[in-house]
Scaffold this motif. Sequence first.
Motif, PDB file in Angstrom:
ATOM      1  N   TRP A  62       0.862  -1.184   0.000  1.00  0.00           N
ATOM      2  CA  TRP A  62       0.000   0.000   0.000  1.00  0.00           C
ATOM      3  C   TRP A  62       0.900   1.236   0.000  1.00  0.00           C
ATOM      4  O   TRP A  62       1.125   1.889   1.008  1.00  0.00           O
ATOM      5  CB  TRP A  62      -0.920  -0.010   1.221  1.00  0.00           C
ATOM      6  N   LEU A 108      -6.881   7.953  -4.553  1.00  0.00           N
ATOM      7  CA  LEU A 108      -5.522   7.415  -4.400  1.00  0.00           C
ATOM      8  C   LEU A 108      -4.466   8.489  -4.650  1.00  0.00           C
ATOM      9  O   LEU A 108      -3.336   8.383  -4.154  1.00  0.00           O
ATOM     10  CB  LEU A 108      -5.318   6.211  -5.325  1.00  0.00           C
ATOM     11  N   GLU A 138      -4.181   9.814  -1.365  1.00  0.00           N
ATOM     12  CA  GLU A 138      -3.370   8.907  -0.550  1.00  0.00           C
ATOM     13  C   GLU A 138      -1.876   9.098  -0.843  1.00  0.00           C
ATOM     14  O   GLU A 138      -1.047   9.097   0.072  1.00  0.00           O
ATOM     15  CB  GLU A 138      -3.783   7.452  -0.805  1.00  0.00           C
ATOM     16  N   GLN A 158       0.887  10.184   1.844  1.00  0.00           N
ATOM     17  CA  GLN A 158       2.120   9.448   2.138  1.00  0.00           C
ATOM     18  C   GLN A 158       3.342  10.362   2.042  1.00  0.00           C
ATOM     19  O   GLN A 158       4.227  10.317   2.901  1.00  0.00           O
ATOM     20  CB  GLN A 158       2.235   8.249   1.203  1.00  0.00           C
TER      21      GLN A 158
END
Lengths: 129, 177
Positions: B3, B51, B54, B58
């Motif tokens: 991930w 995403l 995301e 990150q």
Amino acid sequence: MTITQEEVFSKVQEVLVDALGVDDDEVVPEAKLATDLGAESIDFLDIVFRLEKAFGIKIDQGEMIPDNVLNDPKYVQDEKVTDHGMQELRERLPHADLDAFDESRNVDEFSDIFTVDTVVKFVQTKLES
Amino acid sequence: MRWIWIDRILVLEKQHRCVAIKNISLAEELLRDHLPATECRPAFPVMPNTLVIEGMAQAAGILVGASNDFTEKVILAKISKASFFEAARPGFSLHFDATIERLDRQGASTHGTVQLIDPENGSRKPMAEIDLLFSHVDQNMAGLEFPDRNFVFTGQFMDLLRQSGFGDLIPTDFVEE
């Protein structure tokens, strides 16, 4: 240059609209941040960061919303704030109206002291200091 | 499952900025179903914007973590803003650029931009703006306790740091999952 109360309110309103996703007309002076505007714990951190940016001020941790009071057995017993705790809160929250909370002292109702007006008064105090 | 939605960190300046790159490949399984062909149009493979968020979380999360030498458990608490201007299509690269706006003991707020790079000519287009709020979870959960080990920054993230040339930012006593 001094900033008027109306200007402070307007900027605070903008901060709360952006942070909480509420409408302008919901952000009235008496609105409670948690109960009326749906603020959750992390939103208070967001609001502090946004106020700093909007007004160019520095807000130390626990300055607007005291931490380590309501989970300290010295200040809280049986889910109610003690006399010592109330004294501590009044010293640390001069911008808040604690009279209504003083009647119940229920920890669960503590977040209700944070109204839009509380935030405006806090910012005004910071700007004047 | 891996991930991880950034491929390489290009810049990592503690308490200031992180730049990371993500190459979008048609081989990625998720593009098969996003978006499949319908009766009205052919398949339109595109990386979901969630995403992309995301990926920014990150990159920005590593920045916030590195700023405190990975001693805090950094949790994405709020998406303050997410605006998108282009579709993240395969064959292009995403350039994530995250900067810290505010960092204190309780958490951090970050501002981020994403650019879409066309490898054909190196041109860039603004793809998204994503502002995030992170919580240092141990500082904001009165009464709750979490494991001592830092379960946020897994070996995947630490490997990414090493492979990107930033392994020296990992404390020698850091315990990896």
